[in-house]
Design an enzyme around this catalytic site. Structure first.
Site, PDB file in Angstrom:
ATOM      1  CE  LYS A 135      -4.155  -1.911   0.696  1.00  0.00           C
ATOM      2  NZ  LYS A 135      -5.278  -1.731  -0.252  1.00  0.00           N
ATOM      3  CE  LYS A 239     -11.097  -4.315  -2.804  1.00  0.00           C
ATOM      4  NZ  LYS A 239      -9.950  -4.181  -3.683  1.00  0.00           N
TER       5      LYS A 239
HETATM    6 MG   LIG Z   1      -6.963  -1.639  -4.159  1.00  0.00          MG
END
Ligand SMILES: [Mg+2]
Length: 310
Positions: A135, A239
């Protein structure tokens, strides 16, 4: 029409270490397990794992929806659900019980592991991960580029790195990262900029060798379709747990042959199973479901056991 007895159980799952992203700090994953039983006693499990900041219903909405649902439901009722995470949860329960002959295929899948600290790569490498995700856009860019650079110098040959900015970069920073990535071999940068910066990301995606993957921009099937229609031919992060009915997602991906990465919303094995199945059918890239090391609880792969662990 087949009738199903419906039961649900809300769960809470604490992150071993809070997950820091540009959206904030995530401490507890809350979701709902769904159990459907038909008249002949066959049982199927599903999972509702909303991600409100990606635009799905909230966990509160999902619990209220389950609370108000009838005890006995049928296909028609399931088809009328409007919340995307609930659509996924109920249709998943319909597609299970598991077909054990398919489980073996999943072990052949390549997985991407999310690094909480960059030092964690060795642990994951030992678990046969070869793709890693970091991240970014949570600290100043100079520090992050230096951290990623030293990680790249440490990683053994054969390792692949992806970066995820969760919309946290501006245009200048995105150029900076893409330039950096082009000088190394980074698989892609995920969602560098906010959803409303689509045109800029589209332009940047044609300007650099490093690919850009859309994630927040394509959380729902509707958004996915919209970005595709507006010309996105880069990578789409999907997702499944928040993308609505798996059957509709499958249809869209098959019709348009898009380049996809399937990714977790930190669901249990019940939701993951369906995600991995879809990925095996629809994607060639390493799947982003390597997240069990983020939790101490509800890590079982046994659906009955998960259901009974409350
Ligand atoms: Mg992402």
């Amino acid at each position: 029409m087949t009738k199903f007895r419906f039961e649900y159980r809300p769960y809470q799952r604490k992150f071993r270490q809070p997950l820091k992203t540009h959206h904030g700090i995530w401490v507890v994953r809350e979701g709902i397990l769904v159990r459907l039983e038909d008249e002949s006693g066959r049982v199927g499990f599903g999972e509702i794992a909303p991600l409100e900041w990606f635009g799905s219903e909230s966990i509160g909405d999902a619990i209220a929806f389950c609370r108000n649902a009838p005890e006995t439901i049928d296909f028609e009722w399931i088809r009328s659900i409007s919340f995307p995470a609930c659509q996924f949860g109920f249709e998943t329960a319909l597609e299970s019980p598991l077909n054990p002959s398919r489980v073996g295929d999943f072990e052949e899948q390549r997985h991407s592991g999310l690094l909480g600290k960059v030092e964690d790569w060795e642990l994951l490498w030992g678990q046969r991960y070869r793709t890693f995700k970091v991240k970014i856009a949570v600290a100043p860019i100079e520090i992050e580029i230096a951290t990623v650079e030293s990680l790249l110098n440490e990683l053994p040959e054969g390792a692949i790195l992806r970066l995820d900015a969760n919309m946290g970069l501006n245009e200048i920073e995105t150029h900076q990262w893409l330039e950096f990535c082009d000088s190394y071999n980074i698989e892609f940068i995920e969602q560098p900029m906010p959803v409303d910066q689509f045109e800029t990301m589209l332009k940047l995606s044609q300007q650099y060798r490093t690919s850009i993957a859309l994630d927040e921009s394509v959380a729902s099937l509707e958004q996915l379709r919209d970005c595709y229609d507006r010309g996105w031919r880069g990578i789409f992060v999907i997702k499944p747990a928040i993308a609505g009915f798996p059957s509709k997602l499958r249809e869209f991906c098959q019709q348009n042959q898009i380049d996809t990465v399937f990714s977790t919303v930190f669901e249990t094995a019940i939701g993951r199973q369906m995600g991995l199945q879809l990925a095996a059918e629809l994607s060639k890239r390493a799947v982003g479901y390597g997240t069990n090391h983020w939790f101490d609880e509800l890590n079982s792969e046994d659906f009955e056991k998960l259901w009974n662990s409350f």
